[in-house]
Design a protein around this motif. Structure first.
Motif: not given
Length: 354
Positions: A86-107
């Motif tokens: 799990x990265x400590x930092x991510x870059x937001x590109x799209x979606x406005x997801x928490x942590x820039x992690x989409x629902x396909x990867x949230x688990x």
């Protein structure tokens, strides 16, 4: 890439392909360029360190297993998550997801602390915020770092920039995952993750023999008609499903991930299927069909258009085109493509992603 949200997305990526991320890039330690994309020279599948990775600005040596990973590449977080980190930092590109992690990867977060999100404004990586995260590895594989940005970030941690032999934002999801697997000392896990996703795509292709040899292209109505080139992940997916791209696509686009086409070249869209990423699946098709240079093409008259809402989870997953997002996309895109190329003009291709 857009907003409605389309403009920021494509504009950001265009800026990136030319200037994006224009403030901070870093990485490797050595300026000796290499013709091969990031390849481990030590370590490799055993997970041993140090490992050296080649990239656009030379090579970077990672001395020990990274503990604090920051992803500057717009989709690199998915490869990291797929490999159990799990990265400590991510870059937001799209979606406005928490942590820039989409629902396909949230688990894949598995209860870990949500990554700090760095905003991609089109002016470059947020160097000071990245430094404050105290990273020991910065990944910019699916990115467009400039050499100046690469050098700036390299002052804080080893940086793995985009591979040299591709356009910026042109690395395939397979190679992206493999490069990141080497950087994390997890080559075997990366190979397994790539195979699982390739198997999902191959199965879909095998179940739809009409895809093989059919032609297709992906476009969006950004400042006219914007078509994605062969190195864009959306186009990669069409190829993996068996479709062929227009023969002169890259000749028109040049060394970018995509480009606007003139009214005189809307014939480029007259394929067996055209996949449109649009802001509004209810309104945008009608607007496109008012365009005199487009409305009379066979792809329109024979109902071979596929419409995807670019602001939906499905549209975001299609734009991401990663080892984790692609199985999510395949479940939704394949039925649309099948309806488009079934040879029956009465079959309706239902827009998906409202």
């Amino acid at each position: 890439m857009f907003r409605s949200r389309r403009a920021p997305r494509i504009a950001a990526a265009l800026a990136s392909a030319t200037l994006l991320f224009a403030t901070a890039a870093c990485g490797g330690d050595d300026d000796s360029g290499s013709d091969s994309a990031a390849t481990g020279t030590e370590g490799s599948s055993s997970g041993a360190f140090p490992v050296t990775l080649d990239h656009k600005y030379g090579s970077t040596t990672i001395e020990s297993e990274p503990q604090r990973i920051v992803t500057v590449g717009l989709t690199d977080q998915d490869s990291v998550l797929a490999l159990g980190e799990v990265p400590v930092g991510t870059t937001e590109w799209l979606g406005g997801y928490d942590g820039a992690v989409g629902p396909w990867a949230a688990d894949k977060l598995a209860g870990a602390e949500t990554p700090t999100v760095l905003t991609d404004t089109g002016t470059g990586p947020q160097v000071e915020k990245i430094a404050a995260l105290d990273p020991d590895l910065i990944l910019a594989v699916y990115g467009g770092l400039t050499e100046e940005q690469y050098e700036s970030l390299s002052k804080f941690a080893p940086v793995v920039a985009q591979p040299k032999q591709y356009n910026d934002y042109g690395v395939s999801w397979q190679e992206q995952t493999e490069i990141i697997g080497k950087a994390l000392g997890k080559e075997d896990e990366a190979a397994a993750a790539v195979k699982a996703t390739e198997d999902a795509i191959s199965s879909a292709a095998a179940e739809n023999p009409a895809f093989k040899g059919a032609s297709a292209v992906v476009a969006t109505p950004y400042e006219g008609m914007f078509v994605f080139g062969s190195q864009d992940p959306r186009s990669h997916l069409l190829g993996d499903l068996g479709f062929s791209l227009p023969a002169d696509l890259d000749e028109l686009i040049g060394d970018q991930f995509g480009a606007n086409i003139s009214k005189e070249r809307t014939d480029l869209l007259d394929q067996d299927a055209v996949v449109w990423q649009v802001t509004d699946v209810a309104k945008d098709p009608g607007t496109l069909h008012e365009d005199a240079s487009y409305k009379d093409l066979n792809v329109v008259k024979q109902g071979r258009e596929v419409f995807v809402s670019e602001s939906s989870d499905y549209g975001n997953a299609l734009s991401m085109g990663t080892v984790l997002s692609l199985p999510y996309v395949v479940e939704r895109l394949v039925p649309q493509l099948a309806a488009a190329v079934d040879g029956d003009v009465d079959t309706k291709v239902v827009p998906v992603g409202v």
